[in-house]
Design a protein around this motif. Structure first.
Motif, PDB file in Angstrom:
ATOM      1  N   ALA A 172       3.398   5.940  -2.875  1.00  0.00           N
ATOM      2  CA  ALA A 172       4.413   6.483  -3.478  1.00  0.00           C
ATOM      3  C   ALA A 172       4.243   6.657  -5.074  1.00  0.00           C
ATOM      4  O   ALA A 172       4.833   7.709  -5.512  1.00  0.00           O
ATOM      5  CB  ALA A 172       5.814   5.791  -2.891  1.00  0.00           C
ATOM      6  N   LYS A 173       4.065   5.604  -5.400  1.00  0.00           N
ATOM      7  CA  LYS A 173       4.125   5.728  -7.222  1.00  0.00           C
ATOM      8  C   LYS A 173       3.151   6.520  -7.720  1.00  0.00           C
ATOM      9  O   LYS A 173       3.488   7.317  -8.479  1.00  0.00           O
ATOM     10  CB  LYS A 173       3.683   4.141  -7.555  1.00  0.00           C
ATOM     11  CG  LYS A 173       4.905   3.228  -7.484  1.00  0.00           C
ATOM     12  CD  LYS A 173       4.529   1.870  -8.072  1.00  0.00           C
ATOM     13  CE  LYS A 173       5.557   1.050  -8.197  1.00  0.00           C
ATOM     14  NZ  LYS A 173       5.338  -0.389  -8.515  1.00  0.00           N
ATOM     15  N   SER A 174       1.726   6.653  -7.059  1.00  0.00           N
ATOM     16  CA  SER A 174       0.830   7.594  -7.278  1.00  0.00           C
ATOM     17  C   SER A 174       1.085   9.006  -7.312  1.00  0.00           C
ATOM     18  O   SER A 174       0.995   9.823  -7.926  1.00  0.00           O
ATOM     19  CB  SER A 174      -0.519   7.247  -6.746  1.00  0.00           C
ATOM     20  OG  SER A 174      -0.378   7.520  -5.546  1.00  0.00           O
ATOM     21  N   LEU A 175       1.788   9.223  -6.120  1.00  0.00           N
ATOM     22  CA  LEU A 175       2.528  10.565  -5.905  1.00  0.00           C
ATOM     23  C   LEU A 175       3.416  10.986  -7.118  1.00  0.00           C
ATOM     24  O   LEU A 175       3.529  12.199  -7.475  1.00  0.00           O
ATOM     25  CB  LEU A 175       3.112  10.851  -4.527  1.00  0.00           C
ATOM     26  CG  LEU A 175       2.230  10.734  -3.359  1.00  0.00           C
ATOM     27  CD1 LEU A 175       3.165  10.831  -2.045  1.00  0.00           C
ATOM     28  CD2 LEU A 175       1.483  12.265  -3.501  1.00  0.00           C
ATOM     29  N   LEU A 176       4.268  10.195  -7.311  1.00  0.00           N
ATOM     30  CA  LEU A 176       5.324  10.254  -8.317  1.00  0.00           C
ATOM     31  C   LEU A 176       4.735  10.457  -9.676  1.00  0.00           C
ATOM     32  O   LEU A 176       5.322  11.393 -10.486  1.00  0.00           O
ATOM     33  CB  LEU A 176       6.495   9.174  -8.423  1.00  0.00           C
ATOM     34  CG  LEU A 176       7.526   8.998  -7.246  1.00  0.00           C
ATOM     35  CD1 LEU A 176       8.118   7.851  -7.315  1.00  0.00           C
ATOM     36  CD2 LEU A 176       8.272  10.320  -7.236  1.00  0.00           C
ATOM     37  N   THR A 177       3.695   9.796 -10.102  1.00  0.00           N
ATOM     38  CA  THR A 177       3.215   9.963 -11.249  1.00  0.00           C
ATOM     39  C   THR A 177       2.146  11.148 -11.485  1.00  0.00           C
ATOM     40  O   THR A 177       1.678  11.486 -12.510  1.00  0.00           O
ATOM     41  CB  THR A 177       2.294   8.638 -11.930  1.00  0.00           C
ATOM     42  OG1 THR A 177       1.347   8.475 -10.764  1.00  0.00           O
ATOM     43  CG2 THR A 177       3.220   7.533 -11.986  1.00  0.00           C
ATOM     44  N   GLY A 178       1.633  11.655 -10.268  1.00  0.00           N
ATOM     45  CA  GLY A 178       0.696  12.588 -10.098  1.00  0.00           C
ATOM     46  C   GLY A 178      -0.799  12.065 -10.202  1.00  0.00           C
ATOM     47  O   GLY A 178      -1.584  12.858 -10.464  1.00  0.00           O
ATOM     48  N   LYS A 179      -0.989  11.092 -10.266  1.00  0.00           N
ATOM     49  CA  LYS A 179      -2.340  10.369 -10.266  1.00  0.00           C
ATOM     50  C   LYS A 179      -2.997  10.231  -9.036  1.00  0.00           C
ATOM     51  O   LYS A 179      -3.579   9.084  -8.685  1.00  0.00           O
ATOM     52  CB  LYS A 179      -2.344   8.995 -11.352  1.00  0.00           C
ATOM     53  CG  LYS A 179      -2.051   9.366 -12.471  1.00  0.00           C
ATOM     54  CD  LYS A 179      -1.761   8.151 -13.486  1.00  0.00           C
ATOM     55  CE  LYS A 179      -1.240   8.215 -14.998  1.00  0.00           C
ATOM     56  NZ  LYS A 179      -1.327   6.904 -15.452  1.00  0.00           N
ATOM     57  N   ASN A 180      -2.746  10.706  -7.927  1.00  0.00           N
ATOM     58  CA  ASN A 180      -3.393  10.960  -6.972  1.00  0.00           C
ATOM     59  C   ASN A 180      -4.679  11.129  -6.559  1.00  0.00           C
ATOM     60  O   ASN A 180      -5.018  12.366  -6.325  1.00  0.00           O
ATOM     61  CB  ASN A 180      -2.280  11.297  -5.857  1.00  0.00           C
ATOM     62  CG  ASN A 180      -2.110  12.870  -6.052  1.00  0.00           C
ATOM     63  OD1 ASN A 180      -2.172  13.099  -7.096  1.00  0.00           O
ATOM     64  ND2 ASN A 180      -1.490  13.429  -5.071  1.00  0.00           N
ATOM     65  N   LYS A 230       0.961  -1.387   0.195  1.00  0.00           N
ATOM     66  CA  LYS A 230       0.012  -0.154   0.082  1.00  0.00           C
ATOM     67  C   LYS A 230       0.965   1.186   0.010  1.00  0.00           C
ATOM     68  O   LYS A 230       0.628   2.089  -0.733  1.00  0.00           O
ATOM     69  CB  LYS A 230      -1.042   0.036   1.246  1.00  0.00           C
ATOM     70  CG  LYS A 230      -1.927   1.092   1.249  1.00  0.00           C
ATOM     71  CD  LYS A 230      -3.246   0.958   2.279  1.00  0.00           C
ATOM     72  CE  LYS A 230      -2.672   0.670   3.740  1.00  0.00           C
ATOM     73  NZ  LYS A 230      -3.766   0.781   4.421  1.00  0.00           N
ATOM     74  N   ALA A 231       2.017   1.193   0.843  1.00  0.00           N
ATOM     75  CA  ALA A 231       2.959   2.440   0.859  1.00  0.00           C
ATOM     76  C   ALA A 231       3.427   2.554  -0.415  1.00  0.00           C
ATOM     77  O   ALA A 231       3.901   3.838  -0.987  1.00  0.00           O
ATOM     78  CB  ALA A 231       3.868   2.249   1.990  1.00  0.00           C
ATOM     79  N   LEU A 232       3.885   1.582  -0.981  1.00  0.00           N
ATOM     80  CA  LEU A 232       4.668   1.586  -2.328  1.00  0.00           C
ATOM     81  C   LEU A 232       3.553   2.067  -3.442  1.00  0.00           C
ATOM     82  O   LEU A 232       3.925   3.021  -4.139  1.00  0.00           O
ATOM     83  CB  LEU A 232       5.039   0.203  -2.836  1.00  0.00           C
ATOM     84  CG  LEU A 232       6.133   0.135  -4.121  1.00  0.00           C
ATOM     85  CD1 LEU A 232       7.164   1.078  -4.096  1.00  0.00           C
ATOM     86  CD2 LEU A 232       6.359  -1.096  -4.234  1.00  0.00           C
ATOM     87  N   SER A 233       2.530   1.589  -3.346  1.00  0.00           N
ATOM     88  CA  SER A 233       1.272   2.088  -4.311  1.00  0.00           C
ATOM     89  C   SER A 233       1.054   3.758  -4.363  1.00  0.00           C
ATOM     90  O   SER A 233       0.973   4.517  -5.197  1.00  0.00           O
ATOM     91  CB  SER A 233       0.037   1.397  -4.108  1.00  0.00           C
ATOM     92  OG  SER A 233      -1.040   2.035  -4.917  1.00  0.00           O
TER      93      SER A 233
END
Length: 59
Positions: A35-43, A30-33
């Motif tokens: 972090a990935k959404s923050l990096l891609t901007g799809k939060n 969940k934490a990795l997911s």
């Protein structure tokens, strides 16, 4: 006099340890997911306010 308690069986202790590791695995996923959404901007599932004010940053 103090009497020692009964021993926990190996299967019981291994079961508890497996459960603990299973929970930790899902929390890390969940934490990795997030972090990935923050990096891609799809939060879209949470609110994240990025502070971009240069005067507040300590350089």
């Amino acid at each position: 006099m103090a009497v020692p308690k009964k021993r926990t069986s190996k299967s019981k202790s291994k079961s508890r340890k497996a459960n603990w590791k299973h929970k930790a695995y899902f929390e890390s996923q969940k934490a990795l997911s997030i972090a990935k959404s923050l990096l891609t901007g799809k939060n879209s599932s949470f609110i994240y306010i990025e502070d971009t004010d240069i005067s507040k940053q300590n350089i």
